[in-house]
Write a protein that holds these residues in place. Structure first.
Motif, PDB file in Angstrom:
ATOM      1  N   TYR A 279     -16.141   3.004 -31.260  1.00 37.33           N
ATOM      2  CA  TYR A 279     -15.713   3.398 -32.600  1.00 37.33           C
ATOM      3  C   TYR A 279     -14.266   2.960 -32.810  1.00 37.33           C
TER       4      TYR A 279
ATOM      5  N   LEU B  40     -18.425   3.401 -36.501  1.00 33.83           N
ATOM      6  CA  LEU B  40     -19.092   2.771 -35.376  1.00 33.83           C
ATOM      7  C   LEU B  40     -18.964   1.252 -35.451  1.00 33.83           C
TER       8      LEU B  40
ATOM      9  N   GLU C 291     -21.398  -0.123 -37.984  1.00 37.01           N
ATOM     10  CA  GLU C 291     -20.956  -0.213 -39.381  1.00 37.01           C
ATOM     11  C   GLU C 291     -19.934  -1.326 -39.605  1.00 37.01           C
TER      12      GLU C 291
ATOM     13  N   PHE D 188     -12.123   4.243 -29.749  1.00 34.89           N
ATOM     14  CA  PHE D 188     -12.733   5.253 -28.901  1.00 34.89           C
ATOM     15  C   PHE D 188     -14.072   4.749 -28.375  1.00 34.89           C
TER      16      PHE D 188
ATOM     17  N   ARG E 163     -29.731   7.717 -27.576  1.00 34.55           N
ATOM     18  CA  ARG E 163     -29.083   7.390 -28.846  1.00 34.55           C
ATOM     19  C   ARG E 163     -29.283   8.453 -29.910  1.00 34.55           C
ATOM     20  N   THR E 164     -30.390   9.152 -29.875  1.00 33.27           N
ATOM     21  CA  THR E 164     -30.642  10.126 -30.933  1.00 33.27           C
ATOM     22  C   THR E 164     -30.672  11.532 -30.361  1.00 33.27           C
ATOM     23  N   ALA E 165     -30.264  12.458 -31.162  1.00 37.65           N
ATOM     24  CA  ALA E 165     -30.445  13.882 -30.882  1.00 37.65           C
ATOM     25  C   ALA E 165     -29.775  14.356 -29.596  1.00 37.65           C
ATOM     26  N   TYR E 166     -28.727  13.691 -29.170  1.00 33.23           N
ATOM     27  CA  TYR E 166     -27.977  14.179 -28.018  1.00 33.23           C
ATOM     28  C   TYR E 166     -26.486  14.108 -28.316  1.00 33.23           C
ATOM     29  N   GLU E 167     -25.764  15.027 -27.686  1.00 30.10           N
ATOM     30  CA  GLU E 167     -24.331  15.130 -27.887  1.00 30.10           C
ATOM     31  C   GLU E 167     -23.623  13.878 -27.369  1.00 30.10           C
ATOM     32  N   GLN E 168     -22.648  13.392 -28.166  1.00 26.68           N
ATOM     33  CA  GLN E 168     -21.828  12.271 -27.729  1.00 26.68           C
ATOM     34  C   GLN E 168     -20.506  12.812 -27.179  1.00 26.68           C
ATOM     35  N   TYR E 169     -20.055  12.182 -26.091  1.00 29.23           N
ATOM     36  CA  TYR E 169     -18.797  12.555 -25.448  1.00 29.23           C
ATOM     37  C   TYR E 169     -17.839  11.373 -25.544  1.00 29.23           C
ATOM     38  N   PHE E 170     -16.583  11.675 -25.881  1.00 30.01           N
ATOM     39  CA  PHE E 170     -15.621  10.624 -26.184  1.00 30.01           C
ATOM     40  C   PHE E 170     -14.560  10.460 -25.108  1.00 30.01           C
TER      41      PHE E 170
ATOM     42  N   ASN F 143     -30.730  15.105 -37.460  1.00 27.94           N
ATOM     43  CA  ASN F 143     -31.219  15.690 -36.212  1.00 27.94           C
ATOM     44  C   ASN F 143     -30.117  15.787 -35.169  1.00 27.94           C
ATOM     45  N   ASN F 144     -28.879  15.599 -35.610  1.00 31.79           N
ATOM     46  CA  ASN F 144     -27.741  15.727 -34.701  1.00 31.79           C
ATOM     47  C   ASN F 144     -26.549  16.091 -35.563  1.00 31.79           C
TER      48      ASN F 144
ATOM     49  N   GLN G 270     -22.465  17.457 -34.882  1.00 39.46           N
ATOM     50  CA  GLN G 270     -21.437  17.867 -33.932  1.00 39.46           C
ATOM     51  C   GLN G 270     -20.159  18.215 -34.672  1.00 39.46           C
TER      52      GLN G 270
ATOM     53  N   LEU H 290     -10.279  13.671 -28.710  1.00 37.44           N
ATOM     54  CA  LEU H 290     -11.422  14.277 -29.398  1.00 37.44           C
ATOM     55  C   LEU H 290     -12.128  15.229 -28.458  1.00 37.44           C
TER      56      LEU H 290
ATOM     57  N   ASN I  81     -15.125  17.999 -27.881  1.00 36.75           N
ATOM     58  CA  ASN I  81     -16.399  18.509 -28.400  1.00 36.75           C
ATOM     59  C   ASN I  81     -16.325  20.021 -28.560  1.00 36.75           C
TER      60      ASN I  81
ATOM     61  N   TYR J   4     -22.447  21.183 -30.477  1.00 45.75           N
ATOM     62  CA  TYR J   4     -23.584  20.351 -30.844  1.00 45.75           C
ATOM     63  C   TYR J   4     -24.562  21.309 -31.504  1.00 45.75           C
TER      64      TYR J   4
ATOM     65  N   MET K  88     -25.991  12.741 -37.679  1.00 44.30           N
ATOM     66  CA  MET K  88     -26.818  11.560 -37.416  1.00 44.30           C
ATOM     67  C   MET K  88     -28.166  11.725 -38.095  1.00 44.30           C
TER      68      MET K  88
ATOM     69  N   LYS L 139     -27.082   6.131 -36.908  1.00 40.77           N
ATOM     70  CA  LYS L 139     -25.797   6.261 -36.237  1.00 40.77           C
ATOM     71  C   LYS L 139     -25.123   7.585 -36.599  1.00 40.77           C
TER      72      LYS L 139
END
Lengths: 113, 108
Positions: A35, A45, A59, A90, A97-104, B30-31, B33, B43, B45, B48, B90, B95
């Motif tokens: 990002y 993104l 994007e 970042f 890719r979907t429906a899970y937490e992203q960590y930076f 469906n996401n 945060q 950043l 978290n 979620y 998301m 994305k």
């Protein structure tokens, strides 16, 4: 666990120079992302890798290339830096890719003069 | 694509006060945060929370997916809560899209 790490933390480039930003994660995540954050804005993104061996545009991909070197590492390359690419970059990762937490990661502050 | 709006854009609180930050989004997600970006740019978290309610210490969050909004509650605010709070959502198979953020300043 270090989580998501990025190098370098700061970089100054002249217009036209190239460089590679490095990112690594130790959480055994499948998906990784790059990002950029411009002043006063949220993150946008650039590219992502849903799994090892795949990469896709986000994007704002113009002027960038990426390499998913292995499951742990995802690099971002600027082939010919432009002042418009001055930003904070970042890297992030998630289990999928979907429906899970992203960590930076902590970010790389890049200035192009 | 999906639109994410956060309000208020800026908020100044006296230490000890409570606040509610809002995130509206334009389509099913469906996401979702919540993040805190501290004054050093990191950043962090927070939650979620694609639906339901969660609590973590002085912070809690609620997402009502059917009505397309999420709320972040900060109770008994401290100066270390200062920074920018981002909501990111998301769409399925797409994305993560960030809102513009809420800038929070907590004064002692």
């Amino acid at each position: 666990n270090a989580g998501v790490t990025q190098t370098p933390k700061f970089q100054v480039l002249k217009t036209g120079q190239s460089m590679t930003l490095q990112c690594a994660q130790d959480m055994n995540h499948n998906s990784m992302y790059w990002y950029r954050q411009d002043p006063g804005m949220g993150l946008r993104l650039i590219y992502y890798s849903a799994s090892e061996g795949t990469t896709d545009k986000g994007e704002v991909p113009n002027g960038y290339n990426v390499s998913r070197l292995n499951k742990r590492e995802f690099s971002l390359r600027l082939e010919s830096a432009a002042p418009s690419q001055t930003s904070v970059y970042f890297c992030a990762s998630s289990k999928s890719r979907t429906a899970y937490e992203q960590y930076f990661g902590p970010g790389t502050r890049l200035t192009v003069t | 694509g999906i639109q994410v709006e956060q309000s208020p854009p800026d908020l100044i609180l006296q230490e000890g006060a409570n606040s509610t930050l809002r995130c509206n989004f334009s389509d099913s997600v469906n996401n979702l945060q919540w993040f805190h970006q501290n004054p050093w740019g990191q950043l962090i978290n927070l939650f979620y929370i694609p639906s339901g309610t969660k609590q973590n210490g002085r912070l809690s969050a609620t997402t009502v997916a059917t009505e397309r909004y999420s709320l972040l509650y900060i109770s008994s605010s401290q100066t270390t809560d200062s920074g920018v709070y981002f909501c990111a959502v998301m769409e399925y198979g797409n994305k993560l899209v960030f809102g513009a953020g809420t800038i929070l300043r907590v004064k002692s």
